[in-house]
Design a protein around this motif. Structure first.
Motif, PDB file in Angstrom:
ATOM      1  N   THR A 164     114.928 -16.966  24.998  1.00  0.00           N
ATOM      2  CA  THR A 164     114.873 -18.113  25.322  1.00  0.00           C
ATOM      3  C   THR A 164     115.515 -19.121  24.560  1.00  0.00           C
ATOM      4  O   THR A 164     114.880 -19.631  23.468  1.00  0.00           O
TER       5      THR A 164
ATOM      6  N   VAL B 206     114.680 -23.167  23.892  1.00  0.00           N
ATOM      7  CA  VAL B 206     113.602 -23.795  24.712  1.00  0.00           C
ATOM      8  C   VAL B 206     112.159 -23.934  23.728  1.00  0.00           C
ATOM      9  O   VAL B 206     111.841 -25.204  23.627  1.00  0.00           O
TER      10      VAL B 206
ATOM     11  N   GLU C 202     113.500 -25.431  30.142  1.00  0.00           N
ATOM     12  CA  GLU C 202     113.758 -24.149  30.719  1.00  0.00           C
ATOM     13  C   GLU C 202     114.469 -24.179  32.278  1.00  0.00           C
ATOM     14  O   GLU C 202     115.516 -23.673  32.138  1.00  0.00           O
TER      15      GLU C 202
END
Length: 167
Positions: free
Chosen positions: A70, A73, A133
């Motif tokens: 990710t 994030v 996100e």
């Protein structure tokens, strides 16, 4: 002092390992994600310098991002949430010399104040993380469902963790 540094270093490592090895692989009903690594930020002393809090929060989020795929994030959400940590804390706890030196736990704050602090911190983090996100407010319903369900699951897990960790 060195015992405290060792204790927080160990807590940092345990939080990261638990998140990366166990809790990243759990998603309940395709919406609830346990986010236990933020316990480290929650558990930092209130009087710790903000530069340290921001640094630890960013590194914590960055390490989890690397292992969770990710990109940025968690680093951004951790840093932003850590900026709100003290206002969230003092929203529920009276400001005085004793409370400014505390470490937020069930034993120091009591179950009611700690639960309010913990739940607010978790909701803010989840809201930021899922909004970042998705990078869109078009999916407000999905963001709200994921935030609510993940916050409840994380809240239950972190209450359990806090009751297991000795002072």
């Amino acid at each position: 002092m060195s015992a405290s540094i060792l204790r927080y270093g160990l807590l940092f490592l345990v939080c990261v390992l638990l998140q990366v090895l166990i809790f990243n692989n759990i998603v309940l009903f395709h919406v609830a994600v346990p986010i236990v690594f933020i316990y480290f930020i929650i558990h930092l002393p209130i009087n710790l310098k903000l530069s340290y809090v921001f640094t630890f929060s960013f590194l914590l989020g960055l390490i989890v991002d690397v292992f969770s795929d990710t990109p940025g994030v968690n680093a951004l959400a951790c840093t932003l949430t850590s900026a709100l940590r003290i206002p969230i804390y003092y929203a529920y706890v009276a400001k005085d010399d004793v409370t400014s030196r505390q470490i937020p736990t069930i034993s120091t704050l009591g179950i009611i104040e700690y639960s309010k602090y913990l739940l607010t911190f978790i909701v803010v983090y989840c809201l930021l993380a899922f909004s970042i996100e998705y990078f869109s407010f078009a999916d407000v319903k999905e963001i709200a469902i994921m935030t609510g369900s993940s916050a409840v699951l994380t809240f239950i897990l972190l209450l359990a963790f806090d009751s297991l960790i000795p002072e």
